[in-house]
Design an enzyme around this catalytic site. Structure first.
Site: not given
Length: 298
Positions: A79, A266
């Site tokens: 990230e 998700d």
């Protein structure tokens, strides 16, 4: 007669000598006063110049202090590694097993760090940024599971507030999610940062949707439809993740600004285990582009 003339002459001579003497003394006094005046003027000019320099230095220092320092926190190396690759790193410091990279990103003074996973790591990281780097804005970037059917994988959620969905002190009369003895259930984000993050995402990722709303955090990876439904019913958040509320609470306690930026990886249900690794990189790329664009607006 001669004696009288002599007496007058002596008196006149004495008066002349007295006047000459007085003139000499006055000249000496005035000369000293003139020199003293020049000296005092010089001292005054010197002191005025010193004062002006001091004022200029103070103004410069104030300007430097007013320039915001931004802390950017990601939970995983994936990230933050792209952001670190694009920044001008000036200093690297390790504290609490976390590596803090200080420098410039898109013209802004920033500190970028990987906190590690979980709310405790995130809270410790945020406090170090406040105490050691004196940040006045915290940006938490990363990925999350969607809790709203409108929000698809790859879309962006920007926090309006954040809370702990796994905090439960209801036995003592506190609402579910509220930290005991805290005066709020959720921690409000800085609305100016929220609005600018929305604007940044519209520029950086025009092909995806942007949502603003509550972010729920807990020390668990939600991959169950039952757990997902319980979180939605209790708190009505847009997404769920594992760090944001720890950062939000640290920002609230230190009275500084924060915003959480989450790209959806998700659906936080039974399909999460398959979707997460497949869409993780895509989601991260969206959040990274957003953060870089946001720096241009701050």
């Amino acid at each position: 007669y001669n004696d009288c003339i002599s007496s007058i002459f002596l008196r006149i001579s004495g008066c002349s000598i007295f006047l000459v003497s007085c003139r000499s003394k006055f000249h000496s006094i005035f000369s000293k006063m003139y020199v003293l005046s020049k000296y005092q003027t010089g001292v005054f000019e010197y002191r005025r110049n010193c004062l002006q320099k001091l004022i200029c230095k103070s103004e410069n220092r104030l300007n430097e202090e007013e320039k915001p320092m931004i802390g950017i926190i990601g939970a995983m190396e994936d990230e933050v590694e792209t952001l670190k690759a694009d920044m001008e790193i000036e200093e690297v410091i390790t504290k609490a097993s976390m590596t803090f990279c200080k420098g410039r990103l898109e013209g802004q003074e920033v500190v970028i760090v990987r906190s590690g996973i979980g709310k405790v790591n995130a809270g410790i990281c945020a406090q170090i940024l406040v105490d050691c780097f004196h940040v006045d804005r915290l940006i938490n970037t990363g990925i999350a599971g969607s809790l709203d059917a409108r929000i698809d994988i790859g879309d962006i959620v920007i926090s309006t507030d954040a809370l702990h969905h796994d905090m439960d002190a209801t036995e003592f009369g506190d609402p579910r999610g509220q930290v005991p003895r805290m005066d709020v259930l959720s921690f409000p984000a800085d609305m100016e940062l929220v609005q600018k993050a929305v604007q940044a995402n519209e520029t950086a990722n025009p092909d995806i949707h942007t949502f603003t709303g509550r972010v729920a955090s807990g020390d668990q990876f939600v991959a169950s439809a039952g757990v997902k439904q319980q979180i939605v019913e209790n708190f009505h958040p847009l997404c769920v993740e594992m760090e944001g509320a720890g950062i939000a609470q640290a920002a609230y306690l230190n009275k500084i600004s924060y915003v959480i930026i989450r790209a959806i990886s998700d659906k936080a249900d039974n399909s999460a285990v398959m979707d997460y690794p497949a869409f993780e990189k895509k989601a991260i790329s969206h959040s990274v582009r957003l953060v870089k664009e946001l720096m241009k607006l701050l």
